[in-house]
Design an enzyme around this catalytic site. Structure first.
Site, PDB file in Angstrom:
ATOM      1  N   ILE A  21      52.091  32.034  41.097  1.00 29.22           N
ATOM      2  CA  ILE A  21      51.126  32.977  40.523  1.00 29.22           C
ATOM      3  C   ILE A  21      50.405  33.738  41.633  1.00 29.22           C
ATOM      4  O   ILE A  21      50.115  34.931  41.493  1.00 29.22           O
ATOM      5  CB  ILE A  21      50.093  32.223  39.661  1.00 29.22           C
ATOM      6  CG1 ILE A  21      50.792  31.497  38.513  1.00 29.22           C
ATOM      7  CG2 ILE A  21      49.038  33.179  39.115  1.00 29.22           C
ATOM      8  CD1 ILE A  21      49.935  30.423  37.859  1.00 29.22           C
TER       9      ILE A  21
ATOM     10  N   TYR B 115      56.564  28.885  36.303  1.00 30.09           N
ATOM     11  CA  TYR B 115      55.535  29.381  37.227  1.00 30.09           C
ATOM     12  C   TYR B 115      54.448  28.333  37.402  1.00 30.09           C
ATOM     13  O   TYR B 115      54.194  27.512  36.526  1.00 30.09           O
ATOM     14  CB  TYR B 115      54.940  30.709  36.736  1.00 30.09           C
ATOM     15  CG  TYR B 115      54.116  30.613  35.471  1.00 30.09           C
ATOM     16  CD1 TYR B 115      52.747  30.324  35.518  1.00 30.09           C
ATOM     17  CD2 TYR B 115      54.693  30.824  34.221  1.00 30.09           C
ATOM     18  CE1 TYR B 115      51.981  30.250  34.358  1.00 30.09           C
ATOM     19  CE2 TYR B 115      53.939  30.759  33.059  1.00 30.09           C
ATOM     20  CZ  TYR B 115      52.581  30.467  33.134  1.00 30.09           C
ATOM     21  OH  TYR B 115      51.824  30.383  31.989  1.00 30.09           O
ATOM     22  N   CYS B 116      53.815  28.358  38.571  1.00 26.38           N
ATOM     23  CA  CYS B 116      52.694  27.477  38.882  1.00 26.38           C
ATOM     24  C   CYS B 116      51.853  28.182  39.947  1.00 26.38           C
ATOM     25  O   CYS B 116      52.138  29.315  40.312  1.00 26.38           O
ATOM     26  CB  CYS B 116      53.181  26.108  39.345  1.00 26.38           C
ATOM     27  SG  CYS B 116      54.314  26.181  40.753  1.00 26.38           S
ATOM     28  N   THR B 117      50.839  27.524  40.443  1.00 27.09           N
ATOM     29  CA  THR B 117      49.873  28.190  41.330  1.00 27.09           C
ATOM     30  C   THR B 117      50.523  28.814  42.559  1.00 27.09           C
ATOM     31  O   THR B 117      50.455  30.019  42.767  1.00 27.09           O
ATOM     32  CB  THR B 117      48.778  27.200  41.768  1.00 27.09           C
ATOM     33  OG1 THR B 117      48.180  26.624  40.614  1.00 27.09           O
ATOM     34  CG2 THR B 117      47.716  27.911  42.593  1.00 27.09           C
TER      35      THR B 117
END
Length: 300
Positions: free
Chosen positions: A216, A187-189
Site C-alpha cells: 500500500i 495487498y498489505c502495508t
C-alpha cells in the site's frame, strides 16, 4: 534542526546464523541511535526503524552491504525515533507470524512460489487487461481486519482475521474457493505479508495470484488518493495511521455513533489486541472494560 525519518523494510534470504545477524543489527542500531522493531529469522529480515535521516541512511547502507540483503526493499516516511518506545531486535521462527514456517521456502532470489509481483502502475494495467477478457480483478486484504476499518482498496475482500495466524484457517475454510480461478491481487502495508500470503494461496490452488511491489505504501506514493486506495493507512507505531494526501477520505466509522473517524484505539484489556475506531467525542469509551470481541468471548 536535523531531519528525521522512518524506514520500513524487509528482505527474504536464507540466513545460516540468525542469532549472529540479530546481534549485529542490535549493535548497529544502538551505535546510530535508532529505535524500532526488527525481526530476524532463517528466512531473512523485517523491520521498521526511526531516527535522524543521516542515521537511517547509514543503517540502510550498512544493512544492504550484507550479502543476503543487497536488494532489501526500503520505504521511507515521516517520523522519528520518538515514534517507537524502544529498540527491539529479536530472532523468530517467522518474519511474519502465519504459524507455518515449514510451508515457506526461501532462496537467494526470495520467496519461492509466491504471487506475481506487479508495480502500482501495473495494477491498473492488469485491471484493464482482465476487463478486455471479461474477467474482474479481486483485491484481497492481507492485513488484520481491524486495519481495513480506516483504509482499504475499493471493493476489496477483507478476511475475518484478528491476527495473521488466522489466515491459514481462513484460507482452508473454503469460503474463498470461488476465487481460485480469478485474478487476485493481494495487498498489505509494505508488501512483506503478501510475500508469504500469496505463496500460501498458490499452494492451496489459487491459480492467478499477484502482489503489489512495496504494498500500500508504494501504491499510495504513486497515486496518492487519486487511485483505487481510499482512507488512511494503519501503521504499527505511535503515529497509528498515515495518509497519502490532504484529499484522503475518512472511511472509518466510530464504534459508538458511526461518525467518520480514522482513529483506532486499543481495547482496555491488555491481553486483547483488538482495535476499534472511535471519534473524538467517544475516544474515552476505548478505556471501558471489554471490546465487542472480549464480550463475545465471555458470552460464548
Amino acid at each position: 534542526m536535523a531531519q528525521n525519518k522512518i524506514a520500513l523494510y524487509y528482505a527474504f534470504a536464507p540466513l545460516a546464523d540468525p542469532e549472529a545477524v540479530c546481534l549485529w543489527q542490535r549493535t548497529l542500531c544502538e551505535k546510530l541511535g535508532l529505535t524500532g522493531r526488527i525481526l530476524i529469522s532463517e528466512h531473512g529480515i523485517n523491520g521498521t526503524v526511526g531516527g535522524s535521516l543521516a542515521s537511517v541512511k547509514a543503517y540502510v547502507k550498512a544493512t544492504r552491504a550484507y550479502k543476503g540483503f543487497t536488494t532489501m526493499d526500503v520505504k521511507y516516511s515521516e517520523g522519528s525515533a520518538e515514534d517507537f518506545p524502544r529498540l527491539s531486535v529479536k530472532v523468530r521462527p517467522e518474519l511474519v507470524s502465519f504459524g507455518a514456517p515449514g510451508e515457506l521456502t526461501v532462496d537467494e532470489s526470495g520467496v519461492v512460489g509466491g504471487g506475481t509481483h506487479i508495480s502500482p502502475e501495473g495494477v491498473h494495467e492488469l485491471i484493464e487487461e482482465k476487463k478486455k477478457e471479461g474477467r474482474e480483478v479481486v483485491f484481497f486484504d492481507g492485513r488484520n481486519a481491524f486495519e481495513a476499518q480506516v483504509g482499504r482498496f475499493k471493493g476489496a475482500i477483507v478476511p475475518d482475521v484478528a491476527t495473521t495466524r488466522d489466515f491459514i484457517a481462513e484460507l482452508d475454510s473454503g469460503k474463498y474457493d470461488h476465487l481460485k480461478d480469478q485474478p487476485v491481487v493481494t495487498y498489505c502495508t509494505g508488501g512483506i505479508r503478501c510475500e508469504v500470503l500469496s505463496a500460501l494461496m498458490v499452494k492451496r490452488g489459487f491459480q492467478e495470484v499477484y502482489q503489489i511491489d512495496g504494498g500500500i505504501v508504494r501504491y499510495g506514493e504513486a497515486f496518492g488518493d487519486k487511485g483505487l486506495w481510499e482512507g488512511s493507512l494503519y501503521v504499527f507505531d505511535r503515529r497509528m495511521n498515515v495518509t497519502f494526501s490532504p484529499d484522503a477520505k475518512t472511511i472509518g466509522r466510530c464504534a459508538v455513533c458511526e461518525e467518520p473517524t480514522s482513529t483506532l484505539r486499543n481495547c482496555s484489556d491488555p491481553g486483547c489486541r483488538t482495535l476499534q475506531a472511535y471519534c473524538e467525542a467517544h475516544e474515552d469509551r476505548a478505556a471501558e472494560p471489554a471490546c465487542e470481541t472480549c464480550r463475545a468471548r465471555a458470552a460464548a
